[in-house]
Design a protein around this motif. Structure first.
Motif, PDB file in Angstrom:
ATOM      1  N   ASP A 132       0.854  -1.181   0.000  1.00 39.22           N
ATOM      2  CA  ASP A 132       0.000   0.000   0.000  1.00 39.22           C
ATOM      3  C   ASP A 132       0.891   1.232   0.000  1.00 39.22           C
ATOM      4  OD1 ASP A 132      -2.271   1.473  -0.058  1.00 39.22           O
ATOM      5  OD2 ASP A 132      -3.047   0.852   1.883  1.00 39.22           O
ATOM      6  N   CYS A 133       0.307   2.373  -0.338  1.00 34.75           N
ATOM      7  CA  CYS A 133       1.079   3.616  -0.385  1.00 34.75           C
ATOM      8  C   CYS A 133       1.002   4.313   0.966  1.00 34.75           C
ATOM      9  CB  CYS A 133       0.571   4.517  -1.510  1.00 34.75           C
ATOM     10  SG  CYS A 133       0.882   3.839  -3.153  1.00 34.75           S
ATOM     11  N   ASP A 134       1.668   3.742   1.950  1.00 33.95           N
ATOM     12  CA  ASP A 134       1.659   4.288   3.300  1.00 33.95           C
ATOM     13  C   ASP A 134       2.888   3.748   4.035  1.00 33.95           C
ATOM     14  OD1 ASP A 134       0.881   5.679   5.493  1.00 33.95           O
ATOM     15  OD2 ASP A 134      -0.856   4.453   5.984  1.00 33.95           O
ATOM     16  N   SER A 135       3.292   4.456   5.077  1.00 37.11           N
ATOM     17  CA  SER A 135       4.402   4.008   5.921  1.00 37.11           C
ATOM     18  C   SER A 135       4.092   4.399   7.350  1.00 37.11           C
ATOM     19  CB  SER A 135       5.723   4.644   5.470  1.00 37.11           C
ATOM     20  OG  SER A 135       6.067   4.224   4.167  1.00 37.11           O
ATOM     21  N   TRP A 136       4.468   3.533   8.301  1.00 40.67           N
ATOM     22  CA  TRP A 136       4.204   3.822   9.703  1.00 40.67           C
ATOM     23  C   TRP A 136       5.105   2.962  10.582  1.00 40.67           C
ATOM     24  CZ3 TRP A 136       1.002   0.810   6.695  1.00 40.67           C
ATOM     25  CH2 TRP A 136       0.763  -0.497   7.127  1.00 40.67           C
ATOM     26  N   LEU A 137       5.058   3.239  11.880  1.00 45.51           N
ATOM     27  CA  LEU A 137       5.768   2.425  12.872  1.00 45.51           C
ATOM     28  C   LEU A 137       4.767   1.498  13.547  1.00 45.51           C
ATOM     29  CD1 LEU A 137       8.129   5.060  14.534  1.00 45.51           C
ATOM     30  CD2 LEU A 137       8.799   3.190  13.022  1.00 45.51           C
ATOM     31  N   GLU A 138       5.033   0.213  13.492  1.00 45.32           N
ATOM     32  CA  GLU A 138       4.165  -0.789  14.128  1.00 45.32           C
ATOM     33  C   GLU A 138       4.670  -1.054  15.542  1.00 45.32           C
ATOM     34  OE1 GLU A 138       0.855  -2.724  14.087  1.00 45.32           O
ATOM     35  OE2 GLU A 138       1.584  -2.548  12.027  1.00 45.32           O
ATOM     36  N   ASP A 139       3.796  -0.827  16.521  1.00 46.00           N
ATOM     37  CA  ASP A 139       4.174  -1.022  17.919  1.00 46.00           C
ATOM     38  C   ASP A 139       4.374  -2.507  18.203  1.00 46.00           C
ATOM     39  OD1 ASP A 139       4.671  -0.726  20.574  1.00 46.00           O
ATOM     40  OD2 ASP A 139       2.661  -0.063  21.142  1.00 46.00           O
ATOM     41  N   GLU A 140       5.522  -2.856  18.732  1.00 48.48           N
ATOM     42  CA  GLU A 140       5.841  -4.248  19.031  1.00 48.48           C
ATOM     43  C   GLU A 140       5.801  -4.546  20.528  1.00 48.48           C
ATOM     44  OE1 GLU A 140       6.051  -6.463  16.849  1.00 48.48           O
ATOM     45  OE2 GLU A 140       6.318  -5.314  15.018  1.00 48.48           O
ATOM     46  N   SER A 141       5.402  -3.573  21.332  1.00 44.83           N
ATOM     47  CA  SER A 141       5.352  -3.789  22.779  1.00 44.83           C
ATOM     48  C   SER A 141       4.225  -4.750  23.128  1.00 44.83           C
ATOM     49  CB  SER A 141       5.137  -2.462  23.507  1.00 44.83           C
ATOM     50  OG  SER A 141       6.189  -1.559  23.225  1.00 44.83           O
ATOM     51  N   SER A 142       4.487  -5.662  24.032  1.00 42.97           N
ATOM     52  CA  SER A 142       3.472  -6.621  24.459  1.00 42.97           C
ATOM     53  C   SER A 142       2.478  -5.938  25.381  1.00 42.97           C
ATOM     54  CB  SER A 142       4.131  -7.790  25.188  1.00 42.97           C
ATOM     55  OG  SER A 142       3.164  -8.600  25.799  1.00 42.97           O
ATOM     56  N   PRO A 143       1.160  -6.205  25.210  1.00 38.85           N
ATOM     57  CA  PRO A 143       0.166  -5.612  26.125  1.00 38.85           C
ATOM     58  C   PRO A 143       0.412  -5.986  27.583  1.00 38.85           C
ATOM     59  CG  PRO A 143      -0.894  -6.580  24.198  1.00 38.85           C
ATOM     60  CD  PRO A 143       0.541  -7.001  24.155  1.00 38.85           C
ATOM     61  N   ALA A 144       1.028  -7.151  27.799  1.00 38.08           N
ATOM     62  CA  ALA A 144       1.292  -7.588  29.169  1.00 38.08           C
ATOM     63  C   ALA A 144       2.632  -7.088  29.691  1.00 38.08           C
ATOM     64  CB  ALA A 144       1.258  -9.113  29.239  1.00 38.08           C
ATOM     65  N   ALA A 330       4.999  -9.506  -1.711  1.00 41.39           N
ATOM     66  CA  ALA A 330       4.104  -8.361  -1.512  1.00 41.39           C
ATOM     67  C   ALA A 330       2.884  -8.455  -2.422  1.00 41.39           C
ATOM     68  CB  ALA A 330       4.866  -7.062  -1.777  1.00 41.39           C
ATOM     69  N   SER A 331       3.065  -8.977  -3.630  1.00 37.11           N
ATOM     70  CA  SER A 331       1.943  -9.106  -4.570  1.00 37.11           C
ATOM     71  C   SER A 331       0.931 -10.134  -4.081  1.00 37.11           C
ATOM     72  CB  SER A 331       2.470  -9.503  -5.956  1.00 37.11           C
ATOM     73  OG  SER A 331       3.348  -8.520  -6.470  1.00 37.11           O
ATOM     74  N   ARG A 332       1.409 -11.222  -3.526  1.00 41.35           N
ATOM     75  CA  ARG A 332       0.486 -12.229  -2.975  1.00 41.35           C
ATOM     76  C   ARG A 332      -0.265 -11.667  -1.768  1.00 41.35           C
ATOM     77  NH1 ARG A 332       0.986 -17.205  -5.149  1.00 41.35           N
ATOM     78  NH2 ARG A 332       2.887 -17.694  -6.327  1.00 41.35           N
ATOM     79  N   LEU A 333       0.418 -10.885  -0.950  1.00 39.78           N
ATOM     80  CA  LEU A 333      -0.255 -10.271   0.185  1.00 39.78           C
ATOM     81  C   LEU A 333      -1.304  -9.263  -0.289  1.00 39.78           C
ATOM     82  CD1 LEU A 333      -0.575  -9.847   3.209  1.00 39.78           C
ATOM     83  CD2 LEU A 333       1.343  -8.227   3.127  1.00 39.78           C
ATOM     84  N   ALA A 334      -1.010  -8.546  -1.357  1.00 44.82           N
ATOM     85  CA  ALA A 334      -1.994  -7.596  -1.900  1.00 44.82           C
ATOM     86  C   ALA A 334      -3.265  -8.315  -2.329  1.00 44.82           C
ATOM     87  CB  ALA A 334      -1.386  -6.838  -3.087  1.00 44.82           C
ATOM     88  N   ARG A 336      -4.466 -11.025  -1.027  1.00 47.20           N
ATOM     89  CA  ARG A 336      -5.189 -11.404   0.195  1.00 47.20           C
ATOM     90  C   ARG A 336      -5.911 -10.219   0.822  1.00 47.20           C
ATOM     91  NH1 ARG A 336      -0.879 -13.270   3.995  1.00 47.20           N
ATOM     92  NH2 ARG A 336      -2.544 -12.810   5.460  1.00 47.20           N
ATOM     93  N   LEU A 337      -5.271  -9.055   0.785  1.00 43.77           N
ATOM     94  CA  LEU A 337      -5.827  -7.893   1.471  1.00 43.77           C
ATOM     95  C   LEU A 337      -6.925  -7.197   0.676  1.00 43.77           C
ATOM     96  CD1 LEU A 337      -2.609  -6.199   2.936  1.00 43.77           C
ATOM     97  CD2 LEU A 337      -4.295  -7.569   4.146  1.00 43.77           C
ATOM     98  N   PHE A 338      -6.757  -7.120  -0.641  1.00 42.55           N
ATOM     99  CA  PHE A 338      -7.622  -6.266  -1.445  1.00 42.55           C
ATOM    100  C   PHE A 338      -8.687  -7.006  -2.246  1.00 42.55           C
ATOM    101  CE2 PHE A 338      -3.525  -3.708  -1.474  1.00 42.55           C
ATOM    102  CZ  PHE A 338      -3.909  -2.950  -0.389  1.00 42.55           C
ATOM    103  N   TYR A 339      -8.647  -8.340  -2.241  1.00 39.76           N
ATOM    104  CA  TYR A 339      -9.685  -9.075  -2.965  1.00 39.76           C
ATOM    105  C   TYR A 339     -10.251 -10.143  -2.048  1.00 39.76           C
ATOM    106  CZ  TYR A 339     -12.261 -11.649  -6.471  1.00 39.76           C
ATOM    107  OH  TYR A 339     -13.275 -12.255  -7.177  1.00 39.76           O
ATOM    108  N   ALA A 340     -11.492  -9.942  -1.642  1.00 41.19           N
ATOM    109  CA  ALA A 340     -12.122 -10.867  -0.699  1.00 41.19           C
ATOM    110  C   ALA A 340     -13.068 -11.848  -1.384  1.00 41.19           C
ATOM    111  CB  ALA A 340     -12.902 -10.088   0.367  1.00 41.19           C
ATOM    112  N   GLY A 341     -13.457 -11.578  -2.629  1.00 40.06           N
ATOM    113  CA  GLY A 341     -14.429 -12.424  -3.304  1.00 40.06           C
ATOM    114  C   GLY A 341     -13.814 -13.688  -3.870  1.00 40.06           C
ATOM    115  N   PRO A 342     -14.636 -14.678  -4.143  1.00 39.94           N
ATOM    116  CA  PRO A 342     -14.124 -15.917  -4.749  1.00 39.94           C
ATOM    117  C   PRO A 342     -13.834 -15.695  -6.226  1.00 39.94           C
ATOM    118  CG  PRO A 342     -16.498 -16.029  -4.572  1.00 39.94           C
ATOM    119  CD  PRO A 342     -16.088 -14.737  -3.911  1.00 39.94           C
TER     120      PRO A 342
END
Length: 512
Positions: A132-144, A330-334, A336-342
């Motif tokens: 996707d056309c976005d960038s961010w920091l993914e929090d890796e801290s455990s909730p516990a 990345a293409s295979r993940l796209a 999975r993410l963007f096409y939900a129909g059979p």
């Protein structure tokens, strides 16, 4: 986060918002402890003889109050303990991504660490890609957990293929600067609390989960405003921190972000979606977005400005050791993410859905035409094995007879009824839409079958018809006249110009 006087005011605002969220957490804990505290006071008064001493006239009343408050305290503590366990076990939603080990992109890791060093912030712990056309920091801290963990830098894969190295560095600077905030204990604790509340609500739906979702929702509503202001202040702090790194280049990079987004969106909706519907997965989507934007620069003078100059600079995908393998993941993940129909067509017999761009015209373009014209074949009572030219002749004769517009209206009504019967509900598309698509696909199939044209791939528009290597865009008007007015003569003239013979005198197909 401190040390830079220009950012101290913003850092204070961030700390104030994080502190407000943590105070709300403490207040909730205190409220849960109130019944237990009152019960402790009542029992202490009983043992010291100050509240309901044995033999006192009011002893019975105090005993009743004492046991009632104790019962409430025990229930409240049990509920609070269960809620705390649910909060610690909750796992916030994470956007799927493609992890990049350091061995897969050592130069990219060095670039990000150098960037963090220049801004004097801690580097991210890992790097991943998102389609996707976005960038961010993914929090890796455990909730516990109690200590913040280094975040993961998630980078939009289209940026790596379209941007140059200097542009990517400038684009990632404010994102990477946010790692300092992610490692701040107060900010990390506030984020863990709000993310945990959101996860509790998601994990406990319905009435059975109301014991957890109702208090979590109440706390989340009260903390949402502080969390939003905190994140805005964090973004402002990171942006100010990144001003010292390639600030001029960031303006150029932001222009390329808009172009990358436009090209990626067009590629997914016009090119990848038809393939996904047929059960095929293009494996070089990120390379495809470069082709799409190159085609856009050829057509659009505004987009072409500075394009040739950029071609001489090093593309950011060179920072990867194996760009092809990463692009495929990345293409295979796209998909999975963007096409939900059979898929509307089965996967090839070998079970392999991977699709190379060179095979797109023969497998996707022709497959889409075949699928779009299948409904028209059915209402014309033609076998799927009928030659496209013969089927087209039957369709044109049916449009002409038994009278102007009547044949087209009958075909459209039959197509709409067929679609409704297959779906079990009214179709979103009208019968005329289905007739237009089916007739267009049938004309294209006939042109290819007669050897007068070939299927093609346009990087911005998807499946197209090529005649002598040139895209034909003049088929829409004859199709519209045939469908809307039952006038098939312009379409016949178009076919004759192309050299596709269609018999005028055979009887029309018998409709169901």
């Amino acid at each position: 986060m401190r040390g830079d006087s220009a950012n101290d005011a913003i850092a204070d605002a961030v700390g104030a918002r994080a502190g407000a969220i943590l105070r709300l957490r403490g207040f909730a804990l205190a409220v849960a402890a109130v019944p237990a505290a009152v019960a402790a006071v009542l029992w202490a008064g009983r043992f010291t003889g100050r509240l309901g001493a044995s033999g006192a006239p009011d002893a019975a009343g105090w005993d009743a109050a004492r046991w009632a408050v104790t019962a409430v305290a025990l229930l409240t503590l049990a509920w609070a303990a269960a809620f705390a366990v649910a909060l610690r076990r909750a796992r916030p939603h994470r956007t799927p991504n493609v992890p990049l080990a350091e061995r897969d992109a050592p130069e990219l890791y060095r670039l990000v660490r150098d960037l963090a060093g220049r801004m004097e912030v801690p580097p991210p712990g890992a790097i991943a890609l998102t389609p996707d056309c976005d960038s961010w920091l993914e929090d890796e801290s455990s909730p516990a957990g109690r200590e913040p963990a280094p975040p993961t830098l998630v980078v939009g894969s289209p940026f790596l293929w379209w941007m140059r190295v200097a542009e990517l560095r400038a684009l990632l600077a404010p994102v990477a600067a946010g790692a300092a905030c992610a490692m701040d204990p107060e900010i990390s604790a506030a984020r863990r609390f709000t993310h945990g509340l959101d996860a509790v609500i998601a994990a406990h739906p319905g009435r059975r989960g109301a014991w957890a979702s109702i208090p979590a929702g109440s706390l989340l509503r009260r903390s949402r405003g502080h969390a939003g202001e905190m994140e805005r202040a964090v973004a402002a702090w990171a942006s100010e921190r990144a001003r010292q790194v390639d600030y001029g280049q960031r303006i150029v990079a932001q222009e390329q972000v808009g172009l990358a987004y436009a090209g990626w969106d067009r590629l997914l909706t016009r090119v990848a979606l038809p393939a996904w519907r047929l059960g095929r997965t293009p494996t070089r989507l990120n390379a495809g977005v470069v082709s799409a934007l190159t085609e856009l620069s050829r057509r659009d003078r505004l987009a072409a400005e500075g394009f040739e100059t950029r071609l001489g600079e090093r593309p950011a995908c060179d920072l990867l050791e194996e760009p092809g393998r990463i692009d495929e993941a990345a293409s295979r993940l796209a998909a999975r993410l963007f096409y939900a129909g059979p898929p509307v067509a089965p996967t090839p017999s070998g079970g392999e859905s991977a699709l190379d761009w060179s095979a797109y015209p023969d497998e996707v373009v022709v497959g889409q035409w075949r699928q779009q014209s299948a409904a028209l074949f059915a209402v014309l009572r033609l076998s799927p094995e009928t030659a496209p030219v013969a089927a087209l002749g039957a369709a044109l004769r049916t449009l002409r007879e038994p009278g102007a517009r009547l044949g087209a209206e009958t075909l459209a009504a039959r197509l709409e009824a067929q679609a409704q019967a297959q779906r079990g509900a009214p179709s979103v598309r009208t019968g005329r839409d289905a007739l237009s698509d089916g007739l267009y696909a049938l004309v294209c199939r006939a042109a290819v079958a007669s050897g007068r044209a070939e299927p093609g791939l346009d990087w911005l528009d998807g499946p197209v018809l090529l005649v002598d290597g040139v895209r034909r865009t003049d088929l829409g008007a004859p199709i519209a006249l045939a469908v809307e007015h039952g006038d098939e003569q312009p379409l016949r003239a178009w076919l004759e110009e192309l050299g596709i013979p269609v018999d005028r005198y055979d009887r029309p197909a018998r409709l169901r």
